[in-house]
Design a protein around this motif. Structure first.
Motif, PDB file in Angstrom:
ATOM      1  N   GLY A  73      -6.006   0.526  -5.572  1.00  0.00           N
ATOM      2  CA  GLY A  73      -4.794   0.365  -4.944  1.00  0.00           C
ATOM      3  C   GLY A  73      -4.089   1.680  -4.575  1.00  0.00           C
ATOM      4  N   THR A  74      -4.644   2.947  -4.743  1.00  0.00           N
ATOM      5  CA  THR A  74      -4.029   4.143  -4.210  1.00  0.00           C
ATOM      6  C   THR A  74      -4.694   4.410  -2.910  1.00  0.00           C
ATOM      7  OG1 THR A  74      -5.460   5.217  -5.696  1.00  0.00           O
ATOM      8  CG2 THR A  74      -3.401   4.946  -6.470  1.00  0.00           C
ATOM      9  N   PRO A  75      -4.338   5.367  -2.111  1.00  0.00           N
ATOM     10  CA  PRO A  75      -4.834   5.521  -0.649  1.00  0.00           C
ATOM     11  C   PRO A  75      -5.967   6.350  -1.034  1.00  0.00           C
ATOM     12  CG  PRO A  75      -2.420   6.230  -0.813  1.00  0.00           C
ATOM     13  CD  PRO A  75      -2.783   5.649  -2.088  1.00  0.00           C
ATOM     14  N   TRP A 128       9.265   0.639 -11.731  1.00  0.00           N
ATOM     15  CA  TRP A 128       8.250   0.013 -11.103  1.00  0.00           C
ATOM     16  C   TRP A 128       7.073  -0.074 -12.019  1.00  0.00           C
ATOM     17  CZ3 TRP A 128       6.831   4.109  -6.391  1.00  0.00           C
ATOM     18  CH2 TRP A 128       7.590   3.900  -5.444  1.00  0.00           C
ATOM     19  N   GLY A 154      -0.975  -1.688  -7.164  1.00  0.00           N
ATOM     20  CA  GLY A 154      -0.784  -0.603  -6.234  1.00  0.00           C
ATOM     21  C   GLY A 154       0.194  -1.053  -4.742  1.00  0.00           C
ATOM     22  N   ALA A 155      -0.293  -0.520  -3.779  1.00  0.00           N
ATOM     23  CA  ALA A 155       0.508  -0.870  -2.634  1.00  0.00           C
ATOM     24  C   ALA A 155       0.535  -2.422  -2.013  1.00  0.00           C
ATOM     25  CB  ALA A 155      -0.317  -0.205  -1.349  1.00  0.00           C
ATOM     26  N   GLU A 156      -0.491  -3.168  -2.674  1.00  0.00           N
ATOM     27  CA  GLU A 156      -0.551  -4.626  -2.416  1.00  0.00           C
ATOM     28  C   GLU A 156       0.325  -5.222  -3.177  1.00  0.00           C
ATOM     29  OE1 GLU A 156      -3.733  -8.361  -2.478  1.00  0.00           O
ATOM     30  OE2 GLU A 156      -4.117  -6.482  -3.535  1.00  0.00           O
ATOM     31  N   MET A 158       3.137  -4.164  -3.991  1.00  0.00           N
ATOM     32  CA  MET A 158       4.539  -3.738  -3.397  1.00  0.00           C
ATOM     33  C   MET A 158       4.544  -4.487  -2.265  1.00  0.00           C
ATOM     34  SD  MET A 158       4.715   0.247  -4.014  1.00  0.00           S
ATOM     35  CE  MET A 158       4.719   1.113  -5.421  1.00  0.00           C
ATOM     36  N   LYS A 159       3.919  -5.169  -1.772  1.00  0.00           N
ATOM     37  CA  LYS A 159       4.012  -6.158  -0.504  1.00  0.00           C
ATOM     38  C   LYS A 159       4.130  -7.493  -0.870  1.00  0.00           C
ATOM     39  CE  LYS A 159       0.662  -3.551   2.270  1.00  0.00           C
ATOM     40  NZ  LYS A 159      -0.927  -3.503   2.167  1.00  0.00           N
ATOM     41  N   TRP A 163       8.271  -8.350  -5.552  1.00  0.00           N
ATOM     42  CA  TRP A 163       8.148  -7.105  -5.886  1.00  0.00           C
ATOM     43  C   TRP A 163       9.494  -6.378  -5.831  1.00  0.00           C
ATOM     44  CZ3 TRP A 163       5.566  -3.551  -8.552  1.00  0.00           C
ATOM     45  CH2 TRP A 163       5.688  -2.322  -8.348  1.00  0.00           C
ATOM     46  N   GLN A 164      10.292  -6.308  -4.939  1.00  0.00           N
ATOM     47  CA  GLN A 164      11.860  -5.665  -4.645  1.00  0.00           C
ATOM     48  C   GLN A 164      12.485  -6.197  -5.901  1.00  0.00           C
ATOM     49  OE1 GLN A 164      11.922  -3.207  -2.996  1.00  0.00           O
ATOM     50  NE2 GLN A 164      10.162  -3.249  -1.615  1.00  0.00           N
ATOM     51  N   THR A 167      11.639  -5.246  -9.307  1.00  0.00           N
ATOM     52  CA  THR A 167      11.788  -3.812  -9.581  1.00  0.00           C
ATOM     53  C   THR A 167      13.366  -3.704  -9.876  1.00  0.00           C
ATOM     54  OG1 THR A 167       9.838  -3.165  -8.128  1.00  0.00           O
ATOM     55  CG2 THR A 167      11.637  -1.364  -8.592  1.00  0.00           C
TER      56      THR A 167
END
Length: 180
Positions: A73-75, A128, A154-156, A158-159, A163-164, A167
């Motif tokens: 899940g990292t770039p 996080w 990862g980024a997924e 956070m979407k 998540w918000q 956190t």
């Protein structure tokens, strides 16, 4: 609508922070309905880890020695060459990941397991980390009951809905700023 699309993480719970100056350790506890041997397999078997954990392992973690953990899940791919320091089935597992230490303890609890994770983590990202592991544990629970929804990392993560909020709830519990 799939189980994955319906998934929303619950409220922030079962987490604490141990503070030692700048070194902070996140402690997460989750009570699972499955016996330690089954939870141990989910924590150590690469096929199981790929269903819920934030990394893939190039071998089973149930034996002491070198292992490569590839963060998901990292770039760009991030591979940690690390070592399993302790593997005492089905009770205790310790290894490094991304320069931090992970310690998993499994205690029998009735017919289930009390799973405790200690993860030393940069204090700026501790909320996080708590939210990320919270979601991983939710996915792990669904895997154990035979209703896998696929890992959410990862980024997924956070979407994902919640998540918000998650956190922010952990940041408030730990009295820290929510990361930018």
């Amino acid at each position: 609508m799939s189980n994955r699309e319906k998934y929303v993480p619950g409220s922030a719970a079962g987490a604490a922070v141990q503070k030692d100056g700048e070194k902070w350790t996140l402690i997460l506890v989750r009570e699972l309905r499955h016996p330690p041997a089954m939870v141990w397999q989910a924590l150590t078997d690469p096929a199981h880890l790929s269903e819920w954990a934030p990394f893939d392992a190039d071998r089973n973690l149930a034996a002491v020695g070198p292992v490569k953990l590839s963060t998901v899940g990292t770039p760009a791919p991030q591979v940690s060459e690390t070592t399993v320091k302790r593997a005492e089935a089905p009770r205790l597992l310790e290894y490094g990941w991304g320069g931090n230490d992970l310690r998993w303890e499994l205690e029998p609890l009735g017919s289930g397991t009390r799973l405790t994770l200690w993860h030393n983590i940069d204090r700026r990202f501790i909320s996080w980390g708590a939210a990320g592991w919270h979601i991983c544990f939710d996915v792990l629970e669904r895997l154990l009951v035979g209703e896998p929804i696929g890992r959410i990392v990862g980024a997924e993560a956070m979407k994902f809905g919640g998540w918000q909020r998650l956190t922010a709830e952990y940041a408030k519990q730990f009295s820290v700023e929510t990361p930018g």
